[in-house]
Design a protein around this motif. Structure first.
Motif, PDB file in Angstrom:
ATOM      1  N   ARG A  39       4.067 -10.782   6.331  1.00  0.00           N
ATOM      2  CA  ARG A  39       2.876 -10.353   5.599  1.00  0.00           C
ATOM      3  C   ARG A  39       2.324  -9.053   6.190  1.00  0.00           C
ATOM      4  O   ARG A  39       1.966  -8.123   5.459  1.00  0.00           O
ATOM      5  CB  ARG A  39       1.818 -11.453   5.647  1.00  0.00           C
ATOM      6  N   ASP A  40       2.229  -8.985   7.531  1.00  0.00           N
ATOM      7  CA  ASP A  40       1.711  -7.787   8.188  1.00  0.00           C
ATOM      8  C   ASP A  40       2.584  -6.562   7.896  1.00  0.00           C
ATOM      9  O   ASP A  40       2.080  -5.458   7.680  1.00  0.00           O
ATOM     10  CB  ASP A  40       1.621  -8.010   9.698  1.00  0.00           C
ATOM     11  N   ARG A  41       3.925  -6.760   7.891  1.00  0.00           N
ATOM     12  CA  ARG A  41       4.830  -5.641   7.589  1.00  0.00           C
ATOM     13  C   ARG A  41       4.611  -5.137   6.168  1.00  0.00           C
ATOM     14  O   ARG A  41       4.576  -3.927   5.914  1.00  0.00           O
ATOM     15  CB  ARG A  41       6.289  -6.090   7.757  1.00  0.00           C
ATOM     16  N   VAL A  42       4.459  -6.068   5.231  1.00  0.00           N
ATOM     17  CA  VAL A  42       4.259  -5.676   3.836  1.00  0.00           C
ATOM     18  C   VAL A  42       2.927  -4.952   3.668  1.00  0.00           C
ATOM     19  O   VAL A  42       2.859  -3.901   3.009  1.00  0.00           O
ATOM     20  CB  VAL A  42       4.331  -6.905   2.909  1.00  0.00           C
ATOM     21  N   GLU A  43       1.864  -5.500   4.273  1.00  0.00           N
ATOM     22  CA  GLU A  43       0.548  -4.848   4.161  1.00  0.00           C
ATOM     23  C   GLU A  43       0.602  -3.436   4.749  1.00  0.00           C
ATOM     24  O   GLU A  43       0.008  -2.499   4.186  1.00  0.00           O
ATOM     25  CB  GLU A  43      -0.522  -5.678   4.875  1.00  0.00           C
ATOM     26  N   ALA A  44       1.287  -3.266   5.867  1.00  0.00           N
ATOM     27  CA  ALA A  44       1.395  -1.939   6.490  1.00  0.00           C
ATOM     28  C   ALA A  44       2.134  -0.967   5.564  1.00  0.00           C
ATOM     29  O   ALA A  44       1.756   0.203   5.435  1.00  0.00           O
ATOM     30  CB  ALA A  44       2.109  -2.050   7.831  1.00  0.00           C
ATOM     31  N   ALA A  45       3.179  -1.457   4.904  1.00  0.00           N
ATOM     32  CA  ALA A  45       3.925  -0.593   3.990  1.00  0.00           C
ATOM     33  C   ALA A  45       3.095  -0.245   2.754  1.00  0.00           C
ATOM     34  O   ALA A  45       3.123   0.895   2.267  1.00  0.00           O
ATOM     35  CB  ALA A  45       5.230  -1.277   3.580  1.00  0.00           C
ATOM     36  N   LEU A  46       2.354  -1.225   2.247  1.00  0.00           N
ATOM     37  CA  LEU A  46       1.482  -0.960   1.095  1.00  0.00           C
ATOM     38  C   LEU A  46       0.454   0.115   1.438  1.00  0.00           C
ATOM     39  O   LEU A  46       0.162   1.004   0.630  1.00  0.00           O
ATOM     40  CB  LEU A  46       0.782  -2.246   0.663  1.00  0.00           C
ATOM     41  N   GLU A  47      -0.097   0.018   2.648  1.00  0.00           N
ATOM     42  CA  GLU A  47      -1.080   1.021   3.080  1.00  0.00           C
ATOM     43  C   GLU A  47      -0.414   2.377   3.282  1.00  0.00           C
ATOM     44  O   GLU A  47      -0.950   3.415   2.875  1.00  0.00           O
ATOM     45  CB  GLU A  47      -1.756   0.558   4.365  1.00  0.00           C
ATOM     46  N   LYS A  48       0.739   2.391   3.916  1.00  0.00           N
ATOM     47  CA  LYS A  48       1.459   3.640   4.188  1.00  0.00           C
ATOM     48  C   LYS A  48       1.732   4.408   2.899  1.00  0.00           C
ATOM     49  O   LYS A  48       1.553   5.626   2.822  1.00  0.00           O
ATOM     50  CB  LYS A  48       2.771   3.318   4.913  1.00  0.00           C
ATOM     51  N   HIS A  49       2.175   3.689   1.869  1.00  0.00           N
ATOM     52  CA  HIS A  49       2.525   4.334   0.602  1.00  0.00           C
ATOM     53  C   HIS A  49       1.350   4.402  -0.367  1.00  0.00           C
ATOM     54  O   HIS A  49       1.519   4.867  -1.495  1.00  0.00           O
ATOM     55  CB  HIS A  49       3.686   3.584  -0.048  1.00  0.00           C
ATOM     56  N   GLN A  50       0.174   3.921   0.090  1.00  0.00           N
ATOM     57  CA  GLN A  50      -1.031   3.933  -0.744  1.00  0.00           C
ATOM     58  C   GLN A  50      -0.764   3.279  -2.108  1.00  0.00           C
ATOM     59  O   GLN A  50      -1.147   3.800  -3.161  1.00  0.00           O
ATOM     60  CB  GLN A  50      -1.564   5.359  -0.922  1.00  0.00           C
ATOM     61  N   TYR A  51      -0.133   2.125  -2.032  1.00  0.00           N
ATOM     62  CA  TYR A  51       0.161   1.383  -3.257  1.00  0.00           C
ATOM     63  C   TYR A  51      -1.129   0.888  -3.887  1.00  0.00           C
ATOM     64  O   TYR A  51      -2.000   0.347  -3.219  1.00  0.00           O
ATOM     65  CB  TYR A  51       1.067   0.183  -2.939  1.00  0.00           C
ATOM     66  N   ARG A  52      -1.249   1.068  -5.182  1.00  0.00           N
ATOM     67  CA  ARG A  52      -2.391   0.565  -5.936  1.00  0.00           C
ATOM     68  C   ARG A  52      -1.876  -0.128  -7.188  1.00  0.00           C
ATOM     69  O   ARG A  52      -1.143   0.479  -7.981  1.00  0.00           O
ATOM     70  CB  ARG A  52      -3.342   1.701  -6.362  1.00  0.00           C
ATOM     71  N   ARG A  53      -2.231  -1.376  -7.344  1.00  0.00           N
ATOM     72  CA  ARG A  53      -1.856  -2.083  -8.574  1.00  0.00           C
ATOM     73  C   ARG A  53      -2.655  -1.500  -9.728  1.00  0.00           C
ATOM     74  O   ARG A  53      -3.876  -1.331  -9.634  1.00  0.00           O
ATOM     75  CB  ARG A  53      -2.145  -3.574  -8.419  1.00  0.00           C
ATOM     76  N   ARG A  54      -1.987  -1.190 -10.806  1.00  0.00           N
ATOM     77  CA  ARG A  54      -2.682  -0.616 -11.968  1.00  0.00           C
ATOM     78  C   ARG A  54      -3.487  -1.695 -12.681  1.00  0.00           C
ATOM     79  O   ARG A  54      -3.000  -2.797 -12.902  1.00  0.00           O
ATOM     80  CB  ARG A  54      -1.678   0.000 -12.944  1.00  0.00           C
ATOM     81  N   ARG A  55      -4.720  -1.356 -13.022  1.00  0.00           N
ATOM     82  CA  ARG A  55      -5.507  -2.262 -13.846  1.00  0.00           C
ATOM     83  C   ARG A  55      -5.025  -2.165 -15.292  1.00  0.00           C
ATOM     84  O   ARG A  55      -4.591  -1.102 -15.744  1.00  0.00           O
ATOM     85  CB  ARG A  55      -6.995  -1.897 -13.800  1.00  0.00           C
ATOM     86  N   PRO A  56      -5.140  -3.255 -16.048  1.00  0.00           N
ATOM     87  CA  PRO A  56      -4.804  -3.174 -17.470  1.00  0.00           C
ATOM     88  C   PRO A  56      -5.679  -2.125 -18.150  1.00  0.00           C
ATOM     89  O   PRO A  56      -6.840  -1.926 -17.777  1.00  0.00           O
ATOM     90  CB  PRO A  56      -5.121  -4.584 -17.997  1.00  0.00           C
ATOM     91  N   ALA A  57      -5.106  -1.459 -19.158  1.00  0.00           N
ATOM     92  CA  ALA A  57      -5.875  -0.429 -19.868  1.00  0.00           C
ATOM     93  C   ALA A  57      -7.125  -1.016 -20.488  1.00  0.00           C
ATOM     94  O   ALA A  57      -8.185  -0.409 -20.507  1.00  0.00           O
ATOM     95  CB  ALA A  57      -5.003   0.216 -20.936  1.00  0.00           C
ATOM     96  N   THR A  58      -6.988  -2.231 -21.024  1.00  0.00           N
ATOM     97  CA  THR A  58      -8.155  -2.917 -21.570  1.00  0.00           C
ATOM     98  C   THR A  58      -8.123  -4.364 -21.129  1.00  0.00           C
ATOM     99  O   THR A  58      -7.053  -4.973 -21.022  1.00  0.00           O
ATOM    100  CB  THR A  58      -8.172  -2.861 -23.110  1.00  0.00           C
ATOM    101  N   VAL A  59      -9.296  -4.903 -20.835  1.00  0.00           N
ATOM    102  CA  VAL A  59      -9.421  -6.312 -20.480  1.00  0.00           C
ATOM    103  C   VAL A  59     -10.270  -6.979 -21.544  1.00  0.00           C
ATOM    104  O   VAL A  59     -11.363  -6.495 -21.846  1.00  0.00           O
ATOM    105  CB  VAL A  59     -10.097  -6.483 -19.097  1.00  0.00           C
ATOM    106  N   PRO A  60      -9.795  -8.050 -22.163  1.00  0.00           N
ATOM    107  CA  PRO A  60     -10.607  -8.705 -23.198  1.00  0.00           C
ATOM    108  C   PRO A  60     -11.993  -9.060 -22.692  1.00  0.00           C
ATOM    109  O   PRO A  60     -12.164  -9.462 -21.536  1.00  0.00           O
ATOM    110  CB  PRO A  60      -9.783  -9.967 -23.521  1.00  0.00           C
ATOM    111  N   GLN A  61     -12.973  -8.922 -23.550  1.00  0.00           N
ATOM    112  CA  GLN A  61     -14.354  -9.159 -23.164  1.00  0.00           C
ATOM    113  C   GLN A  61     -14.594 -10.594 -22.702  1.00  0.00           C
ATOM    114  O   GLN A  61     -15.492 -10.843 -21.913  1.00  0.00           O
ATOM    115  CB  GLN A  61     -15.275  -8.857 -24.345  1.00  0.00           C
ATOM    116  N   ASP A  62     -13.800 -11.539 -23.221  1.00  0.00           N
ATOM    117  CA  ASP A  62     -14.068 -12.941 -22.899  1.00  0.00           C
ATOM    118  C   ASP A  62     -13.061 -13.516 -21.913  1.00  0.00           C
ATOM    119  O   ASP A  62     -12.734 -14.686 -21.954  1.00  0.00           O
ATOM    120  CB  ASP A  62     -14.092 -13.780 -24.188  1.00  0.00           C
ATOM    121  N   SER A  63     -12.529 -12.680 -21.041  1.00  0.00           N
ATOM    122  CA  SER A  63     -11.552 -13.167 -20.076  1.00  0.00           C
ATOM    123  C   SER A  63     -12.006 -12.891 -18.659  1.00  0.00           C
ATOM    124  O   SER A  63     -12.861 -12.041 -18.416  1.00  0.00           O
ATOM    125  CB  SER A  63     -10.189 -12.495 -20.314  1.00  0.00           C
TER     126      SER A  63
END
Length: 338
Positions: A39-63
């Protein structure tokens, strides 16, 4: 011309680390069945590469749902915040879940794991904040958060909603000084909270403005709860040269001061004036009705919810730092110095 380099993906990070894509995905989704070292190795790599999960373009109002996190629950103060959040969330057809940190101002690792595994549309933190590492982990997973009544200065990219605590302290103290009081005690909230320090600054500023002197021995730290108001109230009102007025850091603390005065045979406001803070519904029902500073708690909760959902749904909020006004509500617990 060469095209822009593609951003990091789960697959590219897994390949770099010699791990499977499901393993990296498990870490991103807060799954517990991954070894701590991995887990620590993965978190370090995510930080190193500045990984950001994309948010959905639209999120339904009732979700989705909001995680509303308190450093401590169980007071009328927290109930007012909850009502404001729930009112705004219901209007936007979003659900709310509650978490509590047991009085701590930084969430533990298990809270982060649960939140990432859920995950919510966003997080509202009340009188709490995240460490830089926690902030980055939520950011990488596309989970925004907003701070209500922050315990300190949040990062520049984090939205916050609070109230004008300095002005609240100023107005309460001006009121007591105008009534002729000069030996004014103050029972603060926890000193590690920004709102407590701001109210003390307002208290001191009002004295300076009036040419009055603050007696440092009359400024005591509390915790916003009844017990602290009672204990500090007993000590202050038992002094040989006792204060003629007490400014409490919350209405709950003020209730403790009223109890202490009654136990010592002192009348409020004839012998000692008392001012609270928050203007909770009970403030107008105690005897005598409490002079207090109104803090717009419901409005704070509702505004923070709207800002959070705007961010979560890809809209730019109108403001990212909101400081709502406070006002003095004069009732019957204060009177001119006898």
């Amino acid at each position: 011309m060469t095209g822009a380099r593609p951003g990091p993906t789960i697959a590219s990070i897994a390949s770099e680390l010699g791990l499977s894509v499901p393993t990296v995905s498990k870490v991103l989704n807060g799954r517990a069945d991954v070894a701590a070292a991995t887990r620590d190795r993965v978190e370090a790599a995510l930080e190193k590469h500045q990984y950001r999960r994309r948010r959905p373009a639209t999120v339904p109002q009732d979700s989705g749902l909001i995680d509303l996190v308190f450093h401590r629950l169980g007071s009328a103060w927290s109930m007012e915040i909850i009502r404001g959040v729930e009112d705004a969330a219901a209007e936007l057809r979003t659900s709310v879940i509650l978490s509590e940190l047991g009085g701590e101002h930084r969430p533990p690792a298990r809270w982060l794991d649960t939140t990432v595994a859920r995950p919510p549309l966003g997080v509202l933190l009340v009188a709490a904040n995240l460490s830089e590492s926690q902030h980055q982990q939520l950011d990488r997973r596309g989970i925004p958060y907003v701070v209500i009544d922050t315990d300190g200065e949040p990062p520049a990219d984090v939205a916050s909603v609070g109230s004008d605590n300095w002005n609240g302290g100023l107005q309460a103290t001006r009121h007591l000084l105008a009534l002729g009081h000069r030996r004014i005690a103050m029972i603060t909230g926890p000193w590690n909270m920004l709102c407590s320090r701001a109210r003390v600054d307002g208290f001191r500023s009002a004295h300076e403005e009036a040419g009055a002197v603050v007696d440092p021995s009359l400024v005591r730290e509390g915790n916003f709860y009844v017990e602290a108001g009672f204990e500090q109230g007993l000590e202050l009102l038992s002094l040989p040269d006792r204060p003629t007025a007490v400014f409490a850091g919350s209405d709950m603390q003020a209730l403790g001061v009223l109890r202490a005065a009654h136990q010592l045979g002192l009348r409020v406001p004839e012998d000692v004036s008392v001012v609270g803070y928050d203007d909770l519904p009970l403030a107008s029902w105690v005897g005598p009705p409490l002079t207090t500073v109104r803090q717009p708690l419901r409005e704070m909760g509702a505004a923070a919810t709207q800002i959070l959902l705007d961010i979560a749904r890809g809209r730019s909020p109108k403001v990212r730092r909101l400081n709502l006004s406070t006002e003095l509500v004069v009732r019957e617990s204060t009177a001119p110095l006898a």
